[in-house]
Scaffold this motif. Structure first.
Motif, short mmCIF file in Angstrom:
data_model
loop_
_atom_site.label_atom_id
_atom_site.label_comp_id
_atom_site.label_asym_id
_atom_site.label_seq_id
_atom_site.Cartn_x
_atom_site.Cartn_y
_atom_site.Cartn_z
N LYS A 1 -2.30 -5.03 11.22
CA LYS A 1 -3.42 -5.41 10.36
C LYS A 1 -3.72 -6.92 10.36
O LYS A 1 -4.44 -7.41 9.51
CB LYS A 1 -3.14 -4.92 8.93
CG LYS A 1 -3.15 -3.39 8.88
CD LYS A 1 -2.72 -2.82 7.56
CE LYS A 1 -2.71 -1.30 7.65
NZ LYS A 1 -2.01 -0.65 6.56
N ASN B 1 6.35 7.38 6.09
CA ASN B 1 4.99 7.43 5.52
C ASN B 1 4.43 8.85 5.52
O ASN B 1 3.71 9.24 4.59
CB ASN B 1 4.04 6.51 6.31
CG ASN B 1 4.21 5.05 5.90
OD1 ASN B 1 4.90 4.73 4.93
ND2 ASN B 1 3.59 4.15 6.65
N ARG C 1 -7.16 8.98 12.58
CA ARG C 1 -7.22 7.76 11.77
C ARG C 1 -6.23 6.75 12.38
O ARG C 1 -5.10 7.09 12.73
CB ARG C 1 -6.81 8.07 10.33
CG ARG C 1 -6.73 6.82 9.43
CD ARG C 1 -5.35 6.18 9.43
NE ARG C 1 -5.34 4.92 8.70
CZ ARG C 1 -4.23 4.23 8.45
NH1 ARG C 1 -3.06 4.67 8.86
NH2 ARG C 1 -4.30 3.08 7.81
N MET D 1 -4.92 2.37 12.03
CA MET D 1 -4.99 1.12 11.27
C MET D 1 -6.03 0.23 11.96
O MET D 1 -6.49 0.56 13.06
CB MET D 1 -3.62 0.44 11.27
CG MET D 1 -2.58 1.23 10.52
SD MET D 1 -0.97 0.41 10.50
CE MET D 1 -0.22 1.07 11.96
N PHE E 1 -5.16 2.95 4.58
CA PHE E 1 -4.05 3.89 4.36
C PHE E 1 -4.32 4.78 3.14
O PHE E 1 -4.00 5.97 3.14
CB PHE E 1 -2.77 3.07 4.15
CG PHE E 1 -1.51 3.88 4.08
CD1 PHE E 1 -1.13 4.71 5.13
CD2 PHE E 1 -0.68 3.78 2.98
CE1 PHE E 1 0.05 5.44 5.07
CE2 PHE E 1 0.52 4.50 2.91
CZ PHE E 1 0.88 5.33 3.96
N ASN F 1 1.88 7.95 12.32
CA ASN F 1 2.64 7.21 11.32
C ASN F 1 4.13 7.48 11.45
O ASN F 1 4.54 8.32 12.26
CB ASN F 1 2.14 7.53 9.91
CG ASN F 1 1.79 6.27 9.15
OD1 ASN F 1 2.62 5.36 9.04
ND2 ASN F 1 0.56 6.18 8.66
N TYR G 1 6.37 -4.53 9.70
CA TYR G 1 5.59 -5.38 8.79
C TYR G 1 5.93 -6.84 8.94
O TYR G 1 7.01 -7.18 9.42
CB TYR G 1 5.91 -5.01 7.35
CG TYR G 1 5.80 -3.55 7.03
CD1 TYR G 1 4.56 -2.92 7.02
CD2 TYR G 1 6.92 -2.78 6.73
CE1 TYR G 1 4.44 -1.58 6.71
CE2 TYR G 1 6.81 -1.44 6.42
CZ TYR G 1 5.57 -0.85 6.41
OH TYR G 1 5.45 0.48 6.12
N LYS H 1 9.48 -0.47 2.43
CA LYS H 1 8.73 -1.61 1.90
C LYS H 1 8.73 -1.62 0.37
O LYS H 1 8.91 -2.66 -0.26
CB LYS H 1 7.29 -1.59 2.44
CG LYS H 1 6.46 -2.77 1.99
CD LYS H 1 5.26 -3.05 2.88
CE LYS H 1 4.32 -1.91 3.09
NZ LYS H 1 3.18 -2.26 3.97
N ALA I 1 1.27 -4.06 7.66
CA ALA I 1 1.73 -3.65 8.98
C ALA I 1 1.25 -4.70 9.98
O ALA I 1 0.17 -5.30 9.82
CB ALA I 1 1.15 -2.29 9.33
N VAL J 1 0.80 -1.23 0.00
CA VAL J 1 0.00 0.00 0.00
C VAL J 1 0.83 1.28 0.00
O VAL J 1 0.27 2.37 -0.14
CB VAL J 1 -0.96 0.03 1.21
CG1 VAL J 1 -1.93 -1.14 1.16
CG2 VAL J 1 -0.21 0.02 2.55
N VAL J 2 2.14 1.15 0.18
CA VAL J 2 2.94 2.38 0.32
C VAL J 2 3.59 2.77 -1.01
O VAL J 2 3.48 2.06 -2.01
CB VAL J 2 4.03 2.23 1.42
CG1 VAL J 2 3.41 2.20 2.80
CG2 VAL J 2 4.90 1.00 1.19
C1 LMR Z 1 -0.73 2.48 7.58
O1 LMR Z 1 -1.81 1.99 7.25
O2 LMR Z 1 -0.62 3.57 8.13
C2 LMR Z 1 0.52 1.69 7.28
O3 LMR Z 1 0.27 0.36 7.58
C3 LMR Z 1 0.91 1.79 5.86
C4 LMR Z 1 2.11 0.93 5.61
O4 LMR Z 1 1.95 -0.15 5.08
O5 LMR Z 1 3.18 1.38 5.98
#
Ligand code: LMR
Length: 331
Positions: free
Chosen positions: A96, A215, A171, A173, A194, A211, A238, A43, A93, A36-37
């Motif tokens: 999650k 990020n 916000r 995760m 994200f 964050n 992660y 990553k 992450a 997602v980044v």
């Molecule tokens: C987020 O959702 O803030 C992070 O998990 C994004 C990420 O993968 O670094």
């Protein structure tokens, strides 16, 4: 008789030729790696390095396709997609995974690790490795941890003491520990993907988020958040995962080479992460778009005191022995 034998020999030769041809022409194994980044993050760079190493070592046999920036799947869908075989690797992450294992929630406990050296020590310990295998029952295989770094708090109003967070929307995760952490300072946590964070901040639908420097920089959150409190209050790391079904379907020889390439890519990604947490922080400071609030020991203690009760709340689900072991890695 002679003719029959010749025909049989010819047929056998033809079929082995065909078999060889089929092997040569068979499609390579494809590993779709979804994340997602941005590509210019630990990553992103790790995934691209992995692709490069696999291309060098397993050309024609295995290929890696990388999909950054939630192009293929967002955070909350990727593990489901992996179990369905629509994607083969990802590195969500650690926050999650709670739908799959409660124990990994340990990594979200606020103020558990004092620095990344402590994180590294815990992740490579027996307990850390035990956590890496905790997803097996759910059909997922943890292949390794990857660092991003410690989290900071960004917001639309200055956050100096915990009372400043009261009533603000943050916000988070998809983690109940992170929700509890914000409830502990009387703020409202909102679980959002994200990919939506920038717009939520820009439109002021939320007041803040937490964050890493990397990020916050790569997704430009600092351009829409006038304050960042350098709290280092939590971890964003992660786990690189694949599905058991895919992993066991790869022939042993190839699997070994893939795993080695991944280990090397992770080591490279960890170096990038360490560098980015210094460089991206500096770039944000240099941009002068946002004020960095540093906490002295006394004010930091107030945040610790406010958030630490969360540990006890989750002690049963995570395991006290696990929390104690992680805490000891600070020593
Ligand atoms: C987020 O959702 O803030 C992070 O998990 C994004 C990420 O993968 O670094």
């Amino acid at each position: 008789m002679f003719r029959k034998i010749t025909t049989l020999v010819a047929a056998a030769a033809l079929s082995s030729l065909l078999a060889a041809g089929a092997a040569v022409a068979s499609d390579p194994i494809t590993i779709k790696f979804s994340h997602v980044v941005a590509e210019n993050t630990a990553k992103g760079k790790m995934a691209n390095k992995f692709k490069e190493l696999v291309a060098e070592r397993l050309a024609g046999k295995v290929e890696v396709e990388v999909f950054p920036n939630s192009q293929l799947f967002g955070d909350n869908k990727v593990l489901e997609a992996m179990l369905l075989g629509d994607v083969q690797m990802s590195a969500p992450a650690l926050s999650k995974f709670s739908r799959y294992t409660k124990q990994l929630q340990i990594f979200d406990l606020p103020f558990l690790f004092k620095d990344m050296a402590a994180v590294e020590k815990f992740q490579s310990s027996d307990k850390g490795i035990e956590l890496l295998t905790s997803l097996q029952k759910k059909g997922l295989v943890g292949l390794g941890y990857l660092h991003n770094g410690l989290k900071q708090l960004s917001s639309s109003t200055p956050l100096r003491v915990p009372a400043d967070a009261k009533g603000l929307k943050f916000r988070i995760m998809s983690s109940d520990v992170l929700a509890a952490q914000f409830h502990a300072v009387k703020a409202t946590p909102l679980k959002k993907p994200f990919s939506e964070v920038f717009t939520l901040l820009q439109t002021k639908a939320i007041d803040g988020q937490e964050n890493t420097w990397s990020n916050i920089y790569s997704k430009k959150f600092f351009e829409v958040q006038p304050y960042i409190t350098e709290s280092n209050h939590g971890l964003l790391d992660y786990m690189v995962v694949t599905s058991k079904e895919f992993w066991t379907s790869v022939p042993d020889a190839e699997r070994e080479i893939i795993k080695k390439a991944l280990d090397e890519a992770i080591a490279f990604g960890n170096e990038v992460a360490a560098q980015k947490s210094v460089d991206d922080r500096q770039k944000i400071i240099d941009s002068k778009r946002t004020e960095i609030i540093e906490l002295d020991d006394a004010t930091r203690s107030q945040w610790v005191e406010a958030m630490k009760p969360v540990w006890e709340e989750f002690e049963k689900e995570i395991g006290k022995d696990m929390i104690d072991a992680a805490y000891k890695s600070n020593m």
